[in-house]
Write a protein that holds these residues in place. Sequence first.
Motif, PDB file in Angstrom:
ATOM      1  N   LEU A 153       8.217 -49.586 -23.974  1.00  0.00           N
ATOM      2  CA  LEU A 153       7.897 -50.847 -23.306  1.00  0.00           C
ATOM      3  C   LEU A 153       8.171 -50.645 -21.826  1.00  0.00           C
ATOM      4  O   LEU A 153       9.152 -50.008 -21.454  1.00  0.00           O
ATOM      5  N   GLN A 154       7.314 -51.193 -20.970  1.00  0.00           N
ATOM      6  CA  GLN A 154       7.548 -51.032 -19.542  1.00  0.00           C
ATOM      7  C   GLN A 154       6.868 -52.130 -18.754  1.00  0.00           C
ATOM      8  O   GLN A 154       5.879 -52.722 -19.190  1.00  0.00           O
ATOM      9  N   LEU A 155       7.434 -52.387 -17.576  1.00  0.00           N
ATOM     10  CA  LEU A 155       6.906 -53.394 -16.666  1.00  0.00           C
ATOM     11  C   LEU A 155       6.482 -52.731 -15.362  1.00  0.00           C
ATOM     12  O   LEU A 155       6.733 -51.542 -15.143  1.00  0.00           O
ATOM     13  N   GLU A 156       5.851 -53.513 -14.509  1.00  0.00           N
ATOM     14  CA  GLU A 156       5.523 -53.013 -13.177  1.00  0.00           C
ATOM     15  C   GLU A 156       6.814 -52.605 -12.468  1.00  0.00           C
ATOM     16  O   GLU A 156       7.880 -53.198 -12.687  1.00  0.00           O
ATOM     17  N   SER A 157       6.724 -51.594 -11.636  1.00  0.00           N
ATOM     18  CA  SER A 157       7.921 -51.002 -11.032  1.00  0.00           C
ATOM     19  C   SER A 157       8.721 -51.982 -10.172  1.00  0.00           C
ATOM     20  O   SER A 157       9.927 -51.800  -9.973  1.00  0.00           O
ATOM     21  N   HIS A 158       8.061 -53.043  -9.669  1.00  0.00           N
ATOM     22  CA  HIS A 158       8.783 -53.973  -8.791  1.00  0.00           C
ATOM     23  C   HIS A 158       9.546 -55.045  -9.563  1.00  0.00           C
ATOM     24  O   HIS A 158      10.252 -55.856  -8.962  1.00  0.00           O
ATOM     25  N   ILE A 159       9.420 -55.052 -10.881  1.00  0.00           N
ATOM     26  CA  ILE A 159      10.095 -56.063 -11.693  1.00  0.00           C
ATOM     27  C   ILE A 159      11.295 -55.446 -12.413  1.00  0.00           C
ATOM     28  O   ILE A 159      11.154 -54.488 -13.179  1.00  0.00           O
ATOM     29  N   ARG A 160      12.464 -55.979 -12.144  1.00  0.00           N
ATOM     30  CA  ARG A 160      13.681 -55.541 -12.806  1.00  0.00           C
ATOM     31  C   ARG A 160      13.776 -56.221 -14.167  1.00  0.00           C
ATOM     32  O   ARG A 160      13.513 -57.412 -14.291  1.00  0.00           O
ATOM     33  N   TRP A 161      14.176 -55.451 -15.170  1.00  0.00           N
ATOM     34  CA  TRP A 161      14.292 -55.992 -16.523  1.00  0.00           C
ATOM     35  C   TRP A 161      15.739 -55.907 -16.965  1.00  0.00           C
ATOM     36  O   TRP A 161      16.323 -54.825 -17.050  1.00  0.00           O
ATOM     37  N   VAL A 162      16.318 -57.048 -17.281  1.00  0.00           N
ATOM     38  CA  VAL A 162      17.691 -57.127 -17.784  1.00  0.00           C
ATOM     39  C   VAL A 162      17.638 -57.674 -19.208  1.00  0.00           C
ATOM     40  O   VAL A 162      17.116 -58.769 -19.427  1.00  0.00           O
ATOM     41  N   ASN A 163      18.153 -56.911 -20.157  1.00  0.00           N
ATOM     42  CA  ASN A 163      18.187 -57.368 -21.546  1.00  0.00           C
ATOM     43  C   ASN A 163      19.621 -57.681 -21.955  1.00  0.00           C
ATOM     44  O   ASN A 163      20.500 -56.820 -21.912  1.00  0.00           O
ATOM     45  N   VAL A 164      19.841 -58.923 -22.359  1.00  0.00           N
ATOM     46  CA  VAL A 164      21.158 -59.375 -22.782  1.00  0.00           C
ATOM     47  C   VAL A 164      21.134 -59.511 -24.299  1.00  0.00           C
ATOM     48  O   VAL A 164      20.262 -60.197 -24.849  1.00  0.00           O
ATOM     49  N   PHE A 165      22.069 -58.857 -24.973  1.00  0.00           N
ATOM     50  CA  PHE A 165      22.059 -58.893 -26.437  1.00  0.00           C
ATOM     51  C   PHE A 165      23.480 -58.955 -26.976  1.00  0.00           C
ATOM     52  O   PHE A 165      24.430 -58.480 -26.358  1.00  0.00           O
ATOM     53  N   ASP A 166      23.596 -59.594 -28.140  1.00  0.00           N
ATOM     54  CA  ASP A 166      24.864 -59.663 -28.860  1.00  0.00           C
ATOM     55  C   ASP A 166      24.748 -58.750 -30.076  1.00  0.00           C
ATOM     56  O   ASP A 166      23.845 -58.931 -30.906  1.00  0.00           O
ATOM     57  N   PRO A 167      25.615 -57.750 -30.215  1.00  0.00           N
ATOM     58  CA  PRO A 167      25.553 -56.854 -31.374  1.00  0.00           C
ATOM     59  C   PRO A 167      25.679 -57.586 -32.710  1.00  0.00           C
ATOM     60  O   PRO A 167      25.288 -57.050 -33.745  1.00  0.00           O
ATOM     61  N   GLY A 168      26.188 -58.818 -32.688  1.00  0.00           N
ATOM     62  CA  GLY A 168      26.318 -59.593 -33.916  1.00  0.00           C
ATOM     63  C   GLY A 168      25.189 -60.568 -34.140  1.00  0.00           C
ATOM     64  O   GLY A 168      25.254 -61.401 -35.053  1.00  0.00           O
ATOM     65  N   ASP A 169      24.130 -60.487 -33.328  1.00  0.00           N
ATOM     66  CA  ASP A 169      22.987 -61.396 -33.434  1.00  0.00           C
ATOM     67  C   ASP A 169      22.149 -61.014 -34.652  1.00  0.00           C
ATOM     68  O   ASP A 169      21.440 -60.009 -34.641  1.00  0.00           O
ATOM     69  N   LEU A 170      22.216 -61.820 -35.710  1.00  0.00           N
ATOM     70  CA  LEU A 170      21.524 -61.448 -36.940  1.00  0.00           C
ATOM     71  C   LEU A 170      20.012 -61.566 -36.825  1.00  0.00           C
ATOM     72  O   LEU A 170      19.275 -60.954 -37.605  1.00  0.00           O
ATOM     73  N   ILE A 171      19.508 -62.330 -35.866  1.00  0.00           N
ATOM     74  CA  ILE A 171      18.054 -62.467 -35.711  1.00  0.00           C
ATOM     75  C   ILE A 171      17.442 -61.161 -35.216  1.00  0.00           C
ATOM     76  O   ILE A 171      16.331 -60.792 -35.601  1.00  0.00           O
ATOM     77  N   GLY A 174      21.098 -57.114 -33.841  1.00  0.00           N
ATOM     78  CA  GLY A 174      22.056 -56.641 -32.848  1.00  0.00           C
ATOM     79  C   GLY A 174      21.603 -55.415 -32.093  1.00  0.00           C
ATOM     80  O   GLY A 174      22.404 -54.751 -31.432  1.00  0.00           O
ATOM     81  N   VAL A 175      20.298 -55.092 -32.166  1.00  0.00           N
ATOM     82  CA  VAL A 175      19.828 -53.866 -31.514  1.00  0.00           C
ATOM     83  C   VAL A 175      19.560 -54.103 -30.032  1.00  0.00           C
ATOM     84  O   VAL A 175      19.191 -55.194 -29.606  1.00  0.00           O
ATOM     85  N   SER A 176      19.747 -53.054 -29.263  1.00  0.00           N
ATOM     86  CA  SER A 176      19.450 -53.119 -27.840  1.00  0.00           C
ATOM     87  C   SER A 176      18.023 -52.628 -27.611  1.00  0.00           C
ATOM     88  O   SER A 176      17.332 -52.225 -28.548  1.00  0.00           O
ATOM     89  N   LEU A 177      17.598 -52.626 -26.358  1.00  0.00           N
ATOM     90  CA  LEU A 177      16.254 -52.150 -26.014  1.00  0.00           C
ATOM     91  C   LEU A 177      16.304 -50.865 -25.189  1.00  0.00           C
ATOM     92  O   LEU A 177      15.268 -50.375 -24.746  1.00  0.00           O
ATOM     93  N   SER A 178      17.505 -50.340 -24.991  1.00  0.00           N
ATOM     94  CA  SER A 178      17.671 -49.219 -24.068  1.00  0.00           C
ATOM     95  C   SER A 178      16.872 -47.984 -24.456  1.00  0.00           C
ATOM     96  O   SER A 178      16.447 -47.216 -23.587  1.00  0.00           O
ATOM     97  N   THR A 179      16.649 -47.785 -25.752  1.00  0.00           N
ATOM     98  CA  THR A 179      15.930 -46.584 -26.187  1.00  0.00           C
ATOM     99  C   THR A 179      14.423 -46.790 -26.285  1.00  0.00           C
ATOM    100  O   THR A 179      13.691 -45.824 -26.533  1.00  0.00           O
ATOM    101  N   VAL A 180      13.961 -48.024 -26.088  1.00  0.00           N
ATOM    102  CA  VAL A 180      12.530 -48.286 -26.266  1.00  0.00           C
ATOM    103  C   VAL A 180      11.860 -48.866 -25.019  1.00  0.00           C
ATOM    104  O   VAL A 180      10.656 -49.121 -25.026  1.00  0.00           O
ATOM    105  N   ALA A 181      12.623 -49.071 -23.946  1.00  0.00           N
ATOM    106  CA  ALA A 181      12.049 -49.649 -22.727  1.00  0.00           C
ATOM    107  C   ALA A 181      12.466 -48.835 -21.511  1.00  0.00           C
ATOM    108  O   ALA A 181      13.600 -48.351 -21.432  1.00  0.00           O
ATOM    109  N   ARG A 182      11.561 -48.683 -20.593  1.00  0.00           N
ATOM    110  CA  ARG A 182      11.835 -47.931 -19.374  1.00  0.00           C
ATOM    111  C   ARG A 182      12.377 -48.845 -18.272  1.00  0.00           C
ATOM    112  O   ARG A 182      11.979 -49.994 -18.149  1.00  0.00           O
ATOM    113  N   GLY A 183      13.280 -48.294 -17.482  1.00  0.00           N
ATOM    114  CA  GLY A 183      13.799 -49.015 -16.330  1.00  0.00           C
ATOM    115  C   GLY A 183      14.557 -50.268 -16.704  1.00  0.00           C
ATOM    116  O   GLY A 183      14.531 -51.255 -15.967  1.00  0.00           O
TER     117      GLY A 183
END
Length: 217
Positions: A153-171, A174-183
Amino acid sequence: MEPSEEDFVAEAFADLVRPEDVAFAENQPLATLGLPKLWSPRLTQLVMAYDHRFPGGGVQFVVRRLREVRYYLTKPALAAEVRAFLRDEFPLDAAVIIGHSLGSVIAYDLLRHKEVGAAGTPGSGLHTLVTCGSPLGIPAVRRLMGVTDGMPLQLESHIRWVNVFDPGDLITGGVSLSTVARGLTEAPVNNGIGDPHSALRYLRSVPVARAVAGGRP
């Protein structure tokens, strides 16, 4: 559920359960959770495995949320109508867009279709996307978006992407996006045990506040 809908829900659960959860479910009677008999044995077993990982009886809530995500992603006309509604209401001077749960999928969709945040579009000054409790970390969801396994997954280079996640989020499992999204900048939080998926708790978190203020999460 229609067969294709049930297949998607089962695929999503299969992406999230651990081998030890599956092993546990395989040794339990299918009626353990008292689930509706309309669910297939396969889905029932996966739901039991997921409940083993996130005990508390919230799996039926997860099923509803997954069905909502699938509905949006499999109805192109509806999805376009949703994006058009948001695009038309998007402030011209918007700098940050925040998406929670299904909203994070829609926000990402708006940006990847360049309907906002690009030159000549509403919010052309947009510089930050904040996703919270996002199901984008589930491979089945990305596949439904046409993002094949291994494609980031990726966005235009001028857009910063911040993903906030709770490891206990059952929906989200609890997975992060660090391994599937660039930048991407990841920011784990602890929303407590009552409702880790709560939009209010995510929005009140320090990483979201810092991202909106333009600082480091």
